[in-house]
Design a protein around this motif. Structure first.
Motif, PDB file in Angstrom:
ATOM      1  N   LEU B  83      71.919  48.783  18.833  1.00  0.00           N
ATOM      2  CA  LEU B  83      70.870  49.693  18.373  1.00  0.00           C
ATOM      3  C   LEU B  83      70.615  50.787  19.418  1.00  0.00           C
ATOM      4  CD1 LEU B  83      68.974  50.103  15.964  1.00  0.00           C
ATOM      5  CD2 LEU B  83      67.238  48.856  17.224  1.00  0.00           C
ATOM      6  N   ALA B  84      70.704  50.413  20.689  1.00  0.00           N
ATOM      7  CA  ALA B  84      70.512  51.391  21.775  1.00  0.00           C
ATOM      8  C   ALA B  84      71.577  52.483  21.695  1.00  0.00           C
ATOM      9  CB  ALA B  84      70.568  50.692  23.132  1.00  0.00           C
ATOM     10  N   ARG B  85      72.801  52.060  21.394  1.00  0.00           N
ATOM     11  CA  ARG B  85      73.891  53.026  21.274  1.00  0.00           C
ATOM     12  C   ARG B  85      73.608  53.983  20.115  1.00  0.00           C
ATOM     13  NH1 ARG B  85      79.764  50.740  22.093  1.00  0.00           N
ATOM     14  NH2 ARG B  85      79.520  49.714  20.096  1.00  0.00           N
ATOM     15  N   GLU B  86      73.081  53.406  19.030  1.00  0.00           N
ATOM     16  CA  GLU B  86      72.776  54.206  17.846  1.00  0.00           C
ATOM     17  C   GLU B  86      71.641  55.199  18.129  1.00  0.00           C
ATOM     18  OE1 GLU B  86      72.418  51.555  14.414  1.00  0.00           O
ATOM     19  OE2 GLU B  86      70.939  52.978  13.630  1.00  0.00           O
ATOM     20  N   LEU B  87      70.621  54.742  18.834  1.00  0.00           N
ATOM     21  CA  LEU B  87      69.436  55.578  19.039  1.00  0.00           C
ATOM     22  C   LEU B  87      69.593  56.592  20.169  1.00  0.00           C
ATOM     23  CD1 LEU B  87      66.451  53.051  18.643  1.00  0.00           C
ATOM     24  CD2 LEU B  87      67.119  54.865  17.072  1.00  0.00           C
ATOM     25  N   SER B  88      70.352  56.248  21.193  1.00  0.00           N
ATOM     26  CA  SER B  88      70.389  57.138  22.364  1.00  0.00           C
ATOM     27  C   SER B  88      71.799  57.532  22.769  1.00  0.00           C
ATOM     28  CB  SER B  88      69.709  56.444  23.552  1.00  0.00           C
ATOM     29  OG  SER B  88      70.513  55.369  24.002  1.00  0.00           O
ATOM     30  N   GLY B  89      72.786  56.988  22.107  1.00  0.00           N
ATOM     31  CA  GLY B  89      74.165  57.296  22.462  1.00  0.00           C
ATOM     32  C   GLY B  89      74.623  56.605  23.740  1.00  0.00           C
ATOM     33  N   ALA B  90      73.788  55.725  24.270  1.00  0.00           N
ATOM     34  CA  ALA B  90      74.107  55.108  25.557  1.00  0.00           C
ATOM     35  C   ALA B  90      75.322  54.182  25.451  1.00  0.00           C
ATOM     36  CB  ALA B  90      72.906  54.307  26.054  1.00  0.00           C
ATOM     37  N   ASP B  91      76.172  54.254  26.477  1.00  0.00           N
ATOM     38  CA  ASP B  91      77.322  53.331  26.509  1.00  0.00           C
ATOM     39  C   ASP B  91      77.207  52.376  27.692  1.00  0.00           C
ATOM     40  OD1 ASP B  91      77.625  55.207  28.465  1.00  0.00           O
ATOM     41  OD2 ASP B  91      79.754  55.602  28.073  1.00  0.00           O
ATOM     42  N   MET B  92      76.238  52.660  28.555  1.00  0.00           N
ATOM     43  CA  MET B  92      76.021  51.798  29.720  1.00  0.00           C
ATOM     44  C   MET B  92      74.706  51.056  29.455  1.00  0.00           C
ATOM     45  SD  MET B  92      76.452  53.214  33.578  1.00  0.00           S
ATOM     46  CE  MET B  92      74.822  53.761  34.043  1.00  0.00           C
ATOM     47  N   ILE B  93      74.755  49.727  29.539  1.00  0.00           N
ATOM     48  CA  ILE B  93      73.580  48.930  29.171  1.00  0.00           C
ATOM     49  C   ILE B  93      73.234  47.951  30.292  1.00  0.00           C
ATOM     50  CG2 ILE B  93      72.708  47.149  27.564  1.00  0.00           C
ATOM     51  CD1 ILE B  93      72.993  49.649  26.008  1.00  0.00           C
ATOM     52  N   LYS B  94      71.975  47.896  30.615  1.00  0.00           N
ATOM     53  CA  LYS B  94      71.524  46.847  31.533  1.00  0.00           C
ATOM     54  C   LYS B  94      71.158  45.636  30.675  1.00  0.00           C
ATOM     55  CE  LYS B  94      67.563  45.570  34.276  1.00  0.00           C
ATOM     56  NZ  LYS B  94      66.239  45.976  34.715  1.00  0.00           N
ATOM     57  N   ILE B  95      71.871  44.547  30.916  1.00  0.00           N
ATOM     58  CA  ILE B  95      71.618  43.340  30.115  1.00  0.00           C
ATOM     59  C   ILE B  95      70.463  42.556  30.718  1.00  0.00           C
ATOM     60  CG2 ILE B  95      72.578  41.149  29.313  1.00  0.00           C
ATOM     61  CD1 ILE B  95      75.329  42.455  29.388  1.00  0.00           C
ATOM     62  N   GLU B  96      69.468  42.334  29.894  1.00  0.00           N
ATOM     63  CA  GLU B  96      68.320  41.530  30.310  1.00  0.00           C
ATOM     64  C   GLU B  96      68.154  40.451  29.269  1.00  0.00           C
ATOM     65  OE1 GLU B  96      65.153  44.664  31.755  1.00  0.00           O
ATOM     66  OE2 GLU B  96      64.109  42.854  31.127  1.00  0.00           O
ATOM     67  N   VAL B  97      68.348  39.192  29.645  1.00  0.00           N
ATOM     68  CA  VAL B  97      68.090  38.095  28.707  1.00  0.00           C
ATOM     69  C   VAL B  97      67.066  37.178  29.360  1.00  0.00           C
ATOM     70  CG1 VAL B  97      69.049  36.240  27.322  1.00  0.00           C
ATOM     71  CG2 VAL B  97      70.450  38.246  27.816  1.00  0.00           C
ATOM     72  N   ILE B  98      65.899  37.126  28.761  1.00  0.00           N
ATOM     73  CA  ILE B  98      64.781  36.415  29.378  1.00  0.00           C
ATOM     74  C   ILE B  98      64.133  35.475  28.369  1.00  0.00           C
ATOM     75  CG2 ILE B  98      62.464  36.743  30.332  1.00  0.00           C
ATOM     76  CD1 ILE B  98      63.625  39.320  31.679  1.00  0.00           C
ATOM     77  N   LYS B  99      64.008  34.205  28.779  1.00  0.00           N
ATOM     78  CA  LYS B  99      63.386  33.211  27.891  1.00  0.00           C
ATOM     79  C   LYS B  99      62.105  32.680  28.489  1.00  0.00           C
ATOM     80  CE  LYS B  99      66.957  30.389  27.633  1.00  0.00           C
ATOM     81  NZ  LYS B  99      68.086  29.528  27.199  1.00  0.00           N
ATOM     82  N   ASP B 100      61.529  33.444  29.409  1.00  0.00           N
ATOM     83  CA  ASP B 100      60.356  32.959  30.108  1.00  0.00           C
ATOM     84  C   ASP B 100      59.346  34.093  30.209  1.00  0.00           C
ATOM     85  OD1 ASP B 100      59.160  30.907  32.206  1.00  0.00           O
ATOM     86  OD2 ASP B 100      58.996  32.925  33.029  1.00  0.00           O
TER      87      ASP B 100
END
Lengths: 383, 252
Positions: B83-100
């Protein structure tokens, strides 16, 4: 012998939970009289507060230290939320109710104008609200499983999803599978107010209906989480019972549930009882603005990461200040009647009176001028 | 000699990655200028709006680095990245996966899975992680283009609590190491850069300061100072004075 308010109706799901027991064990131990100013200062100097420290912040001696308490709260708020203030508005779609809660405008015994919006009317309301720029909506109903059934609420959520990015619900408590259905329809936040955690008071104030069953209501948030809901909100209606004890119970409810489900997002509201048509015996003045701010700050310092909503029951200036110190969410452009966004003459009467009737735009500009950053959406539905 | 930061196919002159999520959007442009930052991060959730979009405040030459905050597992991270790519054209993503929701600590296992999924979709994946050597290796093998270890729990401004473990990543992981979260003061940023970290990401430290522009500038200078010191190879710190007659002075 099982008390009447603990006898589940046949349609009510029983889950295996120890949360209620933990809350009541903390309540039994609580003694707000034992704290001194020194205890409050000690609590304020700690990095992470425990339940005992939280009680100290709620105690009477803490009132003299409200400035210091507010400073610490503001620091925590900034650390977690920066300048952000999140906007939303409630949409009342039905005020039919099967409960008899003595303090509530929707009480089934009250002779008020009842209404339930049809889907075309809901859509019109949604379109009207959307014009204000809001992107988060809280769908509310009175608590009637027959008049506003789960399917009706599900379809309303689906409609709301066409116009809004973030959908919460504040409806009657459901079973896990029903929460899961509403989650699939697009809702991700569930609010259920316990009103009071004192069982004797609870029994006296909730005379009839599903709501009379205390533990079924108390376990709503846990069933919602088990049903896949992302975030759950809590609240005691202050003024029904000893506000310190009900505040402590609410904090324990959030604390133990977050411990059990660390991924769940937690949110709290601090409604004060306002006068209604029928119950004059309640003294709504017990929690004044000082105590209200004290409670908000105590929550913020004890659980700095939670969201906190400031109600339209409070006046504009209090709200403007509260969102800078402790609260993170503000409702705007609020109407608690049915169909009021689109019609001059509302279809159904209001649940309670509001004190801040400012539009979204007015609140937005005021907060921006105060250096805050109004935010319409900070959420994405990922299933 | 030009000292560039290479992340995937991109090159940057600045080693300061600016956060954007905690202060007034109208201050972003001037903060970027004062920071001389070339990368700015933001959560996809914040650009998922039709009203006063934060993207509108970001100068065109600035690289946008959306993060996947809100993701609780790798599938959600992927969905958010797409969705980020769709909305902003971004190809570089900071992955944040948080379950807390309390400490907001990243889940290294799900993050590793997310790296693989995003890399397969052609993203330049930058995982935010708890500095653990084994996971960092797994993330590299899964296709990460940089590793973003936390210095301290996010928002705490406590500095390099994880220093010893970040030093191991610098030594062992052949990718840019970008310290993200927990850096609260310019000297802490300088300290990390002196160790050999490749870049610093900061948000809360700047957002909660009394003057966003001044603090952005302070961090810029600290990061440059730390980098220069690292490149210059600092003199060793000695706990004791050097003995004038060393133990091995008898050797012919």
């Amino acid at each position: 012998m099982i008390n009447e308010i603990e006898k589940y109706f046949p349609d009510m799901e029983v889950i295996n939970s120890d949360i209620e027991e933990k809350i009541h064990s903390a309540l039994d131990k609580a003694n707000f009289e034992k704290y001194t100013k020194e205890d409050v200062i000690k609590a304020l100097n700690k990095e992470t507060l425990d339940i005992d420290d939280f009680c100290a912040l709620l105690s009477n001696p803490a009132k003299d230290l409200i400035e210091e308490i507010a400073k610490r709260a503001k620091k925590e708020r900034e650390r977690y939320f920066g300048k952000n203030v999140y906007f939303f508005t409630p949409l009342y779609i039905s005020n039919y109710c099967e409960n008899q809660c003595v303090y509530c405008g929707f009480n089934c015994k009250n002779n008020i104008k009842r209404a339930k919006l049809g889907f075309d009317e809901i859509e019109k309301e949604l379109i009207e609200i959307k014009k204000s720029g809001l992107e988060e909506i809280l769908i509310l109903t009175g608590e009637s499983r027959t008049k506003s059934d789960v399917q009706y609420i599900g379809q309303s959520i689906q409609l709301a999803k066409k116009y809004f990015k973030n959908i919460g619900i504040e409806i009657y408590p459901l079973n896990t599978d029903e929460y899961n259905y509403l989650h699939k329809m697009g809702a991700d936040y569930v609010t259920v107010f316990q009103e009071t955690y004192d069982k004797t008071t609870y029994e006296k104030k909730h005379l009839k209906g599903h709501k009379r069953i205390y533990p079924y209501r108390l376990n709503s948030q846990e069933r919602a989480i088990l049903g896949g809901i992302r975030g759950v909100a809590f609240g005691a209606l202050l003024g029904l019972f000893d506000y310190k004890k009900d505040t402590l119970a609410t904090a324990c409810h959030m604390y133990y549930l977050q411990k059990k489900y660390p991924h769940a997002e937690i949110s709290v509201s601090i409604p004060r009882l306002r006068p209604t048509v029928i119950d004059n015996s309640i003294n709504p003045n017990e929690v004044k603005e000082l105590e209200l701010l004290q409670i908000m700050c105590a929550y913020r310092i004890f659980m700095p990461f939670i969201n906190m909503t400031i109600s339209t029951r409070e006046r504009a200036d209090f709200r403007n200040n509260a969102v800078q110190i402790a609260a993170t969410k503000i409702s705007a452009g609020v109407s608690t009647g049915i169909g009021e966004h689109t019609k001059k003459e509302k279809d159904g009467d209001n649940q309670f009176e509001i004190a801040d009737s400012r539009s979204v735009d007015e609140i937005y500009k005021t907060l921006e001028n105060l250096g805050m950053q109004p935010i319409m959406n900070d959420y994405i539905y990922v299933g | 000699m030009r000292d560039v930061l290479k992340i995937g196919k991109y090159e940057f002159n600045s080693r300061f990655i600016l956060g954007s999520g905690k202060y007034n959007t109208k201050l972003i442009k001037s903060a970027i200028e004062d920071a001389e930052a070339e990368i700015i991060t933001m959560s996809l959730r914040r650009i998922n709006t039709d009203c006063d979009n934060i993207l509108d405040y970001i100068p065109e030459n600035i690289k946008i680095l959306p993060n996947t905050s809100g993701a609780r597992n790798s599938d959600e991270a992927l969905r958010i990245a797409l969705l980020a790519r769709e909305l902003s054209g971004a190809d570089m993503i900071k992955i944040e996966v948080i379950k807390d929701s309390k400490y907001l600590l990243p889940d290294n296992y799900e993050t590793t899975l997310a790296v693989e999924k995003l890399a397969n979709e052609g993203f330049i994946a930058l995982p935010y992680m708890y500095p653990d050597l084994n996971f960092a290796r797994d993330m590299k093998n899964a296709g990460a283009q940089a590793i973003m270890p936390l210095a301290s729990p996010i928002g705490t401004n406590k500095g390099l609590s994880t220093k010893e473990f970040i030093k191991i990543l610098i030594e062992e992981i052949d990718l840019p190491i970008i310290v993200d979260a927990g850096i609260g003061k310019p000297h802490q940023a300088a300290e990390a850069m002196e160790l050999g970290v490749d870049a610093i990401m900061a948000n809360t430290a700047i957002a909660t300061s009394g003057d966003i522009n001044l603090m952005a500038k302070a961090f810029k200078h600290a990061i440059i100072a730390g980098r220069l010191a690292y490149l210059a190879k600092m003199g060793e710190v000695k706990d004791t004075a050097q003995a004038s007659s060393p133990l091995t002075g008898f050797l012919e």
